[in-house]
Design a protein around this motif. Structure first.
Motif, PDB file in Angstrom:
ATOM      1  N   LEU A 159     -89.842  74.599 -64.661  1.00 28.88           N
ATOM      2  CA  LEU A 159     -90.893  73.950 -65.430  1.00 28.88           C
ATOM      3  C   LEU A 159     -90.556  73.977 -66.923  1.00 28.88           C
ATOM      4  N   VAL A 160     -91.227  73.123 -67.689  1.00 23.55           N
ATOM      5  CA  VAL A 160     -90.964  72.994 -69.126  1.00 23.55           C
ATOM      6  C   VAL A 160     -92.274  73.112 -69.893  1.00 23.55           C
ATOM      7  N   HIS A 161     -92.301  73.992 -70.913  1.00 20.37           N
ATOM      8  CA  HIS A 161     -93.549  74.177 -71.675  1.00 20.37           C
ATOM      9  C   HIS A 161     -93.569  73.434 -73.013  1.00 20.37           C
ATOM     10  N   GLN A 162     -92.462  72.786 -73.367  1.00 18.69           N
ATOM     11  CA  GLN A 162     -92.400  71.967 -74.584  1.00 18.69           C
ATOM     12  C   GLN A 162     -92.737  72.757 -75.851  1.00 18.69           C
ATOM     13  N   ASP A 163     -92.479  74.076 -75.830  1.00 17.52           N
ATOM     14  CA  ASP A 163     -92.795  74.946 -76.968  1.00 17.52           C
ATOM     15  C   ASP A 163     -94.282  74.932 -77.317  1.00 17.52           C
ATOM     16  N   ASP A 164     -95.118  74.670 -76.329  1.00 11.79           N
ATOM     17  CA  ASP A 164     -96.565  74.644 -76.520  1.00 11.79           C
ATOM     18  C   ASP A 164     -97.164  75.835 -75.763  1.00 11.79           C
ATOM     19  N   PRO A 165     -97.745  76.815 -76.469  1.00 13.21           N
ATOM     20  CA  PRO A 165     -98.285  78.003 -75.800  1.00 13.21           C
ATOM     21  C   PRO A 165     -99.383  77.680 -74.786  1.00 13.21           C
ATOM     22  N   ASP A 166    -100.167  76.636 -75.039  1.00 13.70           N
ATOM     23  CA  ASP A 166    -101.231  76.276 -74.100  1.00 13.70           C
ATOM     24  C   ASP A 166    -100.654  75.749 -72.786  1.00 13.70           C
ATOM     25  N   ILE A 167     -99.623  74.897 -72.906  1.00 16.00           N
ATOM     26  CA  ILE A 167     -98.944  74.411 -71.701  1.00 16.00           C
ATOM     27  C   ILE A 167     -98.300  75.587 -70.970  1.00 16.00           C
ATOM     28  N   GLN A 168     -97.692  76.478 -71.724  1.00 17.42           N
ATOM     29  CA  GLN A 168     -97.040  77.641 -71.136  1.00 17.42           C
ATOM     30  C   GLN A 168     -98.028  78.481 -70.341  1.00 17.42           C
ATOM     31  N   LEU A 169     -99.208  78.715 -70.896  1.00 21.50           N
ATOM     32  CA  LEU A 169    -100.219  79.507 -70.207  1.00 21.50           C
ATOM     33  C   LEU A 169    -100.654  78.825 -68.909  1.00 21.50           C
ATOM     34  N   ARG A 170    -100.815  77.512 -68.962  1.00 23.56           N
ATOM     35  CA  ARG A 170    -101.195  76.776 -67.745  1.00 23.56           C
ATOM     36  C   ARG A 170    -100.103  76.869 -66.689  1.00 23.56           C
ATOM     37  N   LEU A 171     -98.847  76.811 -67.120  1.00 20.36           N
ATOM     38  CA  LEU A 171     -97.738  76.907 -66.167  1.00 20.36           C
ATOM     39  C   LEU A 171     -97.671  78.294 -65.528  1.00 20.36           C
ATOM     40  N   VAL A 172     -97.943  79.332 -66.333  1.00 12.99           N
ATOM     41  CA  VAL A 172     -97.972  80.694 -65.792  1.00 12.99           C
ATOM     42  C   VAL A 172     -99.121  80.827 -64.799  1.00 12.99           C
ATOM     43  N   GLN A 173    -100.260  80.254 -65.113  1.00 12.24           N
ATOM     44  CA  GLN A 173    -101.393  80.293 -64.187  1.00 12.24           C
ATOM     45  C   GLN A 173    -101.065  79.546 -62.889  1.00 12.24           C
ATOM     46  N   THR A 174    -100.340  78.441 -63.017  1.00  9.56           N
ATOM     47  CA  THR A 174     -99.891  77.708 -61.829  1.00  9.56           C
ATOM     48  C   THR A 174     -98.950  78.567 -60.989  1.00  9.56           C
ATOM     49  N   ALA A 175     -98.035  79.274 -61.663  1.00  8.33           N
ATOM     50  CA  ALA A 175     -97.105  80.162 -60.954  1.00  8.33           C
ATOM     51  C   ALA A 175     -97.869  81.243 -60.195  1.00  8.33           C
ATOM     52  N   ILE A 176     -98.920  81.771 -60.829  1.00  2.00           N
ATOM     53  CA  ILE A 176     -99.754  82.783 -60.167  1.00  2.00           C
ATOM     54  C   ILE A 176    -100.423  82.178 -58.935  1.00  2.00           C
ATOM     55  N   GLY A 177    -100.967  80.972 -59.099  1.00  2.00           N
ATOM     56  CA  GLY A 177    -101.613  80.298 -57.983  1.00  2.00           C
ATOM     57  C   GLY A 177    -100.661  79.966 -56.850  1.00  2.00           C
ATOM     58  N   ASP A 178     -99.386  79.754 -57.194  1.00  4.33           N
ATOM     59  CA  ASP A 178     -98.367  79.451 -56.181  1.00  4.33           C
ATOM     60  C   ASP A 178     -97.763  80.704 -55.557  1.00  4.33           C
ATOM     61  N   ASN A 179     -98.310  81.871 -55.913  1.00  9.37           N
ATOM     62  CA  ASN A 179     -97.829  83.159 -55.386  1.00  9.37           C
ATOM     63  C   ASN A 179     -96.362  83.409 -55.726  1.00  9.37           C
ATOM     64  N   ALA A 180     -95.993  83.086 -56.960  1.00  7.50           N
ATOM     65  CA  ALA A 180     -94.623  83.352 -57.406  1.00  7.50           C
ATOM     66  C   ALA A 180     -94.343  84.850 -57.329  1.00  7.50           C
ATOM     67  N   SER A 181     -93.107  85.188 -56.996  1.00  5.36           N
ATOM     68  CA  SER A 181     -92.711  86.600 -56.930  1.00  5.36           C
ATOM     69  C   SER A 181     -92.177  87.092 -58.264  1.00  5.36           C
ATOM     70  N   ALA A 182     -91.650  86.182 -59.087  1.00  6.88           N
ATOM     71  CA  ALA A 182     -91.127  86.547 -60.402  1.00  6.88           C
ATOM     72  C   ALA A 182     -91.088  85.303 -61.274  1.00  6.88           C
ATOM     73  N   ILE A 183     -91.146  85.531 -62.581  1.00  9.66           N
ATOM     74  CA  ILE A 183     -91.048  84.444 -63.557  1.00  9.66           C
ATOM     75  C   ILE A 183     -89.899  84.754 -64.506  1.00  9.66           C
ATOM     76  N   ILE A 184     -89.042  83.763 -64.723  1.00  7.88           N
ATOM     77  CA  ILE A 184     -88.012  83.841 -65.755  1.00  7.88           C
ATOM     78  C   ILE A 184     -88.451  82.894 -66.858  1.00  7.88           C
ATOM     79  N   LEU A 185     -88.597  83.418 -68.079  1.00  8.97           N
ATOM     80  CA  LEU A 185     -89.267  82.669 -69.139  1.00  8.97           C
ATOM     81  C   LEU A 185     -88.520  82.730 -70.456  1.00  8.97           C
ATOM     82  N   ASP A 186     -88.220  81.558 -71.020  1.00  8.67           N
ATOM     83  CA  ASP A 186     -87.830  81.442 -72.426  1.00  8.67           C
ATOM     84  C   ASP A 186     -89.094  80.963 -73.130  1.00  8.67           C
TER      85      ASP A 186
END
Length: 321
Positions: free
Chosen positions: A69-96
């Motif tokens: 996924l791409v957050h476009q250097d936008d913290p709000d988009i990033q937070l939504r993507l992390v919430q999506t990862a949580i909802g998708d039952n991700a086991s780990a996140i690798i994040l720049d």
């Protein structure tokens, strides 16, 4: 001899522990049951694409499912993507991440959901919320680039600095590294310093304005290669391609210029592919064992790339052969 009540309890506890251990061993760890979510800035920047591609390839080789996924250097988009990862039952996140302060909330959210986060390239201004923070040694990187730059311009003359995004701690660390060297050289003078937000188009536009006001500059230090490419194009269009330009990253377009006729003379190659591979290796170990055996903060040195060693940069950049 008849066992006491406490001895019976001890025997039962030991039997339960043995059965639990046997059961745990019988459950085979299956990477295919686990999703690794990889979140970076825009893939239009080759550095971030290299990170994402490397992490995905490493994860898939180990058998994990991935989502890039791409957050476009936008913290709000990033937070939504992390919430999506949580909802998708991700086991780990690798994040720049999208900012050293503004990303704390997103990393905390993942931790609270029980998802380990492995930061690459950029750190956050908080300890204990990420499982790992694997970043370039930006101070070492900038210092080595500045030393090379000073030699190339003969330790004298007027120069320009293009800085990165002000919300990014890396931008400040790199600038400090540049000045740790150049401020000690009495015959070198910075005549302009301006942010181009890590962006090539902004680097071009900013440089155009600076050239008009400062026709005698001998060099440009750019906080990343993307801005360096913009600055080099502006200088060329102004007929001023003898000005020395240096950057930081290891962008393949920059490496080609270094290997050829310039005007970009050097880059501090951040080993993006190495950092991404390290993050995936540690994520795998964590998911299998519950620990990484590594400190949270990990630093990876840059490699100064000039014409002499440009042929050793791996195809696609951002790593050495």
């Amino acid at each position: 001899m008849k066992k006491s009540f406490s001895e019976h309890l001890f025997s039962l506890a030991a039997l339960s522990a043995a059965l639990y251990a046997t059961s745990a061993l019988a459950v085979e760890f299956k990477p295919s049951d686990h999703l690794i979510v990889i979140i970076t800035p825009s893939h239009s920047n080759a550095f971030y694409k290299a990170e994402s591609d490397t992490a995905q390839a490493a994860a898939k080789k180990l058998g994990y499912r991935t989502n890039a996924l791409v957050h476009q250097d936008d913290p709000d988009i990033q937070l939504r993507l992390v919430q999506t990862a949580i909802g998708d039952n991700a086991s780990a996140i690798i994040l720049d991440n999208a900012g050293s302060d503004s990303s704390i909330a997103a990393v905390k959210r993942a931790k609270e959901a029980g998802i380990p986060t492995f930061l690459i390239d950029r750190e956050v201004n908080a300890n204990g919320i990420a499982t790992a923070q694997i970043v370039s040694n930006n101070s070492q990187c900038a210092t080595s680039v500045a030393e090379f730059f000073a030699e190339q311009v003969g330790f004298k003359g007027e120069y320009v600095e293009l800085t990165g995004r002000t919300s990014d701690v890396n931008a400040h660390v790199r600038s400090e590294g540049f000045h740790r060297v150049l401020d000690q050289i009495p015959d070198m003078k910075m005549v302009a310093q301006q942010s181009a937000n890590w962006d090539q188009t902004q680097g071009y536009n900013v440089m155009q304005s600076i050239i008009q006001a400062n026709p005698n500059i001998v060099g440009v230090l750019a906080g990343n290669d993307t801005m360096a490419l913009g600055a080099a194009a502006a200088l060329k269009n102004a007929g001023n391609d003898k000005v020395i330009v240096v950057g930081i990253d290891g962008n393949p377009d920059v490496v080609r210029q270094i290997a050829g006729a310039g005007p970009i003379a050097a880059t501090g190659l951040q080993q993006a592919t190495k950092m991404a591979a390290m993050a995936m290796e540690q994520a795998d170990q964590y998911l299998r064992t519950g620990k990484t055996d590594k400190p949270e903060k990990q630093s990876v040195d840059c490699v100064l790339v000039s014409k002499n060693n440009s042929h050793q940069v791996r195809e696609g950049g951002f790593g050495m052969q």
